[in-house]
Design a protein around this motif. Structure first.
Motif, PDB file in Angstrom:
ATOM      1  N   UNK A 681       0.825  -1.205   0.000  1.00 10.97           N
ATOM      2  CA  UNK A 681       0.000   0.000   0.000  1.00 10.97           C
ATOM      3  C   UNK A 681       0.861   1.258   0.000  1.00 10.97           C
ATOM      4  N   UNK A 682       1.931   1.237   0.807  1.00 12.90           N
ATOM      5  CA  UNK A 682       2.823   2.400   0.871  1.00 12.90           C
ATOM      6  C   UNK A 682       3.527   2.611  -0.461  1.00 12.90           C
ATOM      7  N   UNK A 683       3.987   1.536  -1.092  1.00 15.64           N
ATOM      8  CA  UNK A 683       4.678   1.645  -2.379  1.00 15.64           C
ATOM      9  C   UNK A 683       3.751   2.173  -3.460  1.00 15.64           C
ATOM     10  N   UNK A 684       2.496   1.714  -3.446  1.00 14.90           N
ATOM     11  CA  UNK A 684       1.540   2.194  -4.446  1.00 14.90           C
ATOM     12  C   UNK A 684       1.209   3.664  -4.227  1.00 14.90           C
ATOM     13  N   UNK A 685       1.079   4.059  -2.964  1.00 17.34           N
ATOM     14  CA  UNK A 685       0.773   5.462  -2.691  1.00 17.34           C
ATOM     15  C   UNK A 685       1.907   6.380  -3.120  1.00 17.34           C
ATOM     16  N   UNK A 686       3.139   5.891  -2.958  1.00 15.11           N
ATOM     17  CA  UNK A 686       4.310   6.715  -3.303  1.00 15.11           C
ATOM     18  C   UNK A 686       4.796   6.467  -4.719  1.00 15.11           C
ATOM     19  N   UNK A 687       4.289   5.411  -5.386  1.00 15.48           N
ATOM     20  CA  UNK A 687       4.777   5.059  -6.708  1.00 15.48           C
ATOM     21  C   UNK A 687       6.221   4.624  -6.696  1.00 15.48           C
ATOM     22  N   UNK A 688       6.623   3.947  -5.627  1.00  9.99           N
ATOM     23  CA  UNK A 688       8.037   3.607  -5.434  1.00  9.99           C
ATOM     24  C   UNK A 688       8.165   2.134  -5.050  1.00  9.99           C
TER      25      UNK A 688
END
Length: 930
Positions: A681-688
């Protein structure tokens, strides 16, 4: 020959005792019908007739000891030293002092509640009759340290000493020695399949570990419900209770909606023939419109799951996901487009770049509130029967059957609607004064049960997603922005969405409810069963140096769900497994019985786990006769539940997978890289993609959960027995604590297909961008280190002049290691208020016929964490009251009562109903008018 016959007759007469007489109230001289008369150390006995008279013949030589007991009176013992005794008059005194109760559950032998080696609570017949709750089960909430998770009128889960749950697998409930769990769920389903109020003799509860005597899963407590023996409690009794619930008024006191009818009826009939054969038949029927879940706060992407931040309606929030709003699942328009393209759509590929993935493409379909499509009609049918036969004065053989069915709702990963659900139990038991052997089976049938959120999701998948995508694509082709396209798509999809009550919705819902989850529907099948054999033997009379009790048990679980709830093995067969255990308890008394030392040891073995030892050692010291100080150490454990081990269930938001090598291999958790869902979820929110974190704990061994508990307590009497003080403190240390992890996996070739690109930078980017299919999973493991908790409770009860009583209790529980669990990425799920208290005031005999009881319960706000959601449960207080009036000429009692008298709505746990008042009148007929 004649001489031999005469000698035989003489010997027979000498080894037979005949006793007759009457039993009366010592104060009034009135006859007491239905008094229980039992021969000490034997199973033989009788009861007094309606005129108070009795007669009993015992095949034994004198002396024998008779025990007289009666509801609300002090028990008496009388030694009989002659072969023939007649015209006895037994005068019984009313019991007005505390500490005279006898309990069995703490040590598996009868003992005074004051000298019990562990904390124990008890409701006797008078407590049950005078409960302020709508049922006796509700009255258990007044015991100190008890929390309820109320999921519906008939589904309440008892929690003690923390780690509360909607289905508490750390707490065991026995009915006449039968484990009252649903075999496929591994927790008791409230009192859906249980005892009606007329047939309950007592309820004993041990808060805290009880594995040393009762085996696996009694790690946080055990409740023993004991029904009435038909030899001891005879005659016909019945009750009719009717009232209203869901009463809503506005500020001026006017009704805002029609109150719902509450109905509850029951009967019991028992009869004995010559003190040799006895039977009983019981039944009850309850019907009401249940309270429903009404929490519409947003727990979706916009709030990061913190419902306290969220609005209570959708508004313009395309990510809205209401707590009790179902079918509003996360999906992207890109995902829908890919599914359509894979299905053969030839127009979408050309415009696929206009259809976003990730956050820009994310939305939730408009869902359905629980009250609009979940039938809240609650029904409960309970039928029971037993046949008892005394083989001789020392042995009793009995068969018992209980059946319960109905409709209710419980909360787990979904709101599960148990429709036409049933559980039946059958038991055969042989018992004497110092032993028993019993065998029983429990058969579960899920009927037409279904998952509410899954049902709503399937309806939206069938009717909502296609128009949403087509309108969104058209708007993008017309040059509209992403947000404007989402808005247009929602208007179009909402317009075509079938609504509850419409013919289209009902037909589709019926079809989905009738189709199993494994085949894309919402129905779950569970016809699981268990078979159990156990025995216990009190060797005290055969060993002169100590009191010794030994016992053993064997159990087999058979999981039957046709692959809808539990996994099938690699041969496509249902899974079954066995467990067994044995225990020994030794008690030694010193200092003229003023010091009691007791030690217990139990060994249990489940075929899927290593064997477990559960020791308990305790000491109870008595000072000045009425003051008892106790200390104990005990170890408890719980075997991972059938669901912990073998579940394989799609609950829409994720898939729940059992922790065993069979499923780890089936879903390629070791060969196909998995990532913590939080990091996804964090990676998707940051695109990273660099924020993705590998989940490595799936490879750990899965073990049983253990707890070591140290407890000290005091129970004593003051002011000539009018004041009871009961207090305890405990400290518990859990090892191998079972908790759930949440992870996500790329599944480009299906859930069980190979993934050759696993872990590559390209696939990690695809997971973040939403261009590869992914699956989210829930999976249980053991936490590292120790989990510590502590608590205490104090109870004061005082008898006033004139029969009035006042009392109360306060309890405190605390999770010491909460941060340790959070640091490991777990939900703590302690789910227990730090403080709660109960207050009571009443008088059973204001006059000869009039009595009343008032109780008030309050608990502090606390955080609830579960797979269904996380949120703060507000503090609440609830006032219950009842007034009873006896009508002797009718042999009846009229009771006017209210549960939550002030109708102050409250919720006990996250996502569960908002509980209001229940107001009722009940009339109870009793042939012996006890």
């Amino acid at each position: 020959m004649v001489l031999l016959t005469m000698q035989t007759i003489t010997l027979s007469a000498q080894t037979q005792v005949s006793v007759s007489g009457s039993v009366v109230d010592d104060a009034t001289g009135e006859s007491l019908p239905g008094v229980n008369i039992r021969v000490k150390d034997k199973v033989i006995g009788t009861i007094t007739l309606p005129d108070g008279k009795f007669s009993l013949t015992v095949k034994d030589a004198p002396p024998i000891t008779l025990i007289f007991s009666y509801v609300g009176y002090k028990p008496q013992e009388l030694e009989i030293n002659q072969n023939n005794v007649s015209n006895l008059e037994i005068r019984m005194e009313e019991s007005v002092l505390f500490g005279e109760e006898v309990v069995v559950s703490a040590s598996r032998v009868e003992e005074s509640i004051l000298t019990s080696p562990v904390s124990i609570e008890k409701l006797d017949i008078l407590d049950i009759q005078n409960t302020t709750g709508a049922t006796f089960y509700e009255g258990l909430a007044s015991l100190k340290g008890v929390d309820f998770s109320t999921q519906s009128l008939t589904f309440k889960s008892i929690n003690t000493r923390g780690f509360g749950a909607n289905g508490n697998t750390r707490f065991v409930q026995l009915i006449d020695g039968i484990d009252n769990q649903a075999p496929g769920l591994n927790f008791a389903v409230g009192n859906i399949v249980g005892i009606n109020d007329l047939d309950l003799e007592s309820a004993e509860m041990i808060p805290g570990a009880a594995s040393a005597l009762y085996g696996p899963n009694a790690i946080n407590g055990i409740l023993l419900l004991n029904s009435k023996n038909p030899f001891d409690y005879q005659g016909f009794s019945a009750y009719a209770k009717t009232g209203v619930n869901s009463v809503e008024t506005n500020a001026t006191g006017q009704m805002e909606q029609n109150a719902e009818l509450y109905q509850d009826y029951g009967f019991r009939w028992a009869k004995s023939f010559n003190n040799k054969l006895a039977f009983k038949i019981t039944g009850s029927y309850l019907r009401a419109n249940d309270f429903v879940g009404t929490d519409t706060r947003d727990q979706g992407f916009a709030t990061f799951g913190v419902v306290e931040r969220g609005a209570d309606s959708r508004g313009n929030n395309r990510f809205y996901n209401g707590v009790n709003t179902y079918g509003d699942f996360d999906i992207t328009v890109g995902q829908i487009a890919d599914i359509a393209i894979a299905g053969g759509n030839t127009t979408l590929p050309a415009i696929r770049t206009l259809i976003p993935d990730g956050v820009d493409g994310l939305f939730t379909p408009t869902g359905f509130d629980e009250a609009t499509f979940v039938d809240n009609t609650t029904e409960s049918i309970k039928i029971g029967g037993a046949l008892h036969y005394r083989l001789n004065d020392n042995l009793e053989l009995l068969g018992q059957f209980n059946y319960g069915s109905g409709s209710t709702v419980y909360t787990a990963n979904d709101r599960f609607v148990l429709d036409n659900f049933s559980i039946s139990t059958a038991k055969l038991e042989l018992k004497g004064s110092d032993f028993y052997v019993r065998a029983y089976t429990t058969q579960e049938n899920s009927g037409d049960s279904y998952a509410a959120n899954t049902l709503a999701t399937r309806i939206n998948q069938a009717t909502y997603l296609e128009p949403y995508l087509l309108t969104f694509a058209g708007a993008r082709l017309a040059g509209q922005s992403i947000e404007a396209s989402h808005a247009a798509a929602r208007l179009s999809a909402d317009a075509g969405q079938p609504q509850p009550g419409s013919a289209t919705f009902d037909a589709l819902a019926d079809q989905i409810r009738g189709t199993s989850i494994a085949q894309g529907g919402a129905k779950f099948l569970d016809n699981s069963n268990l078979y159990h054999v156990e025995g216990s033997w009190d060797l005290t009379d055969k060993i002169d140096w100590a009191e010794v009790v030994v016992g053993a048990n064997w159990r087999r679980y058979g999981l039957v769900s046709e692959g809808t709830l539990f996994a099938l093995d690699n041969n496509n067969e249902e899974i079954s497994f066995t467990e067994w255990g044995a225990y020994t308890q030794i008690t030694k008394r010193f200092l003229d019985d003023n010091l009691k030392i007791q030690g217990s040891m139990r060994y249990d073995k489940n075929e899927n786990f290593e064997g477990q030892l559960s020791p308990r050692i305790s000491a109870v010291g008595t000072l000045a006769g009425n003051h008892n100080i106790r200390g104990s150490f005990q170890r408890g454990f719980r075997i991972p539940t059938t669901q912990d081990q073998f579940i394989d269930l799609d609950v829409v938001t994720r898939r729940l997978i059992g922790s065993n090598s069979l499923l780890v291999d089936r879903y390629n958790f070791q060969s196909n890289q998995i990532y913590t869902t939080n990091s996804v979820n964090a990676a998707r929110a940051a695109g990273d993609a660099s924020l993705l974190v590998n989940e490595v704990r799936v490879n750990q061994d899965f073990d049983t959960e253990k707890v070591n508990t140290f407890e000290v307590g005091y129970k004593g009497l003051f002011l000539d027995g009018r004041l009871l003080v009961d207090a305890y403190y405990y400290h518990s240390v859990y090892n191998d604590f079972i908790a759930e992890i949440d992870f996500t996996q790329a599944v480009p070739n299906g859930l069980t297909g190979a993934n050759p690109d696993s872990g590559t930078p390209a696939q990690r980017d695809a997971i973040v961008n939403g261009t590869v299919a992914t699956q989210r999973y829930g999976f249980d493991i053991n936490a590292d280190g120790q989990v510590k908790s502590q608590g205490w409770a104090v109870q004061l009860d005082y008898t006033l002049d004139g029969g009035y009583f006042i009392g109360g209790n306060v309890a405190f529980n605390e999770l010491i290691s909460q941060q340790d669990l959070l640091d490991q990425g777990f939900r703590a799920s302690y789910n227990t208020p730090k403080y709660r208290y109960n207050i009571k005031f009443g008088n059973r005999k204001v006059t000869d016929n009039l009595g009343f009881n008032i109780t008030y319960r309050w608990q502090q706000a606390y955080l609830w964490e579960s797979s269904f959601g996380v949120g703060v449960i507000p503090e609440y207080g609830s006032l219950n009251a009842q007034v009873s009036y006896k009508v002797p000429e009718w042999k009846s009692t009229i009771k006017l009562g209210a549960s939550n008298l002030l109708n102050e709505r409250y919720t006990t746990s996250f996502g569960n109903p908002n509980i209001g008042g229940i107001y009722y009148v009940q009339i109870t007929f009793d042939e012996f008018f006890k």
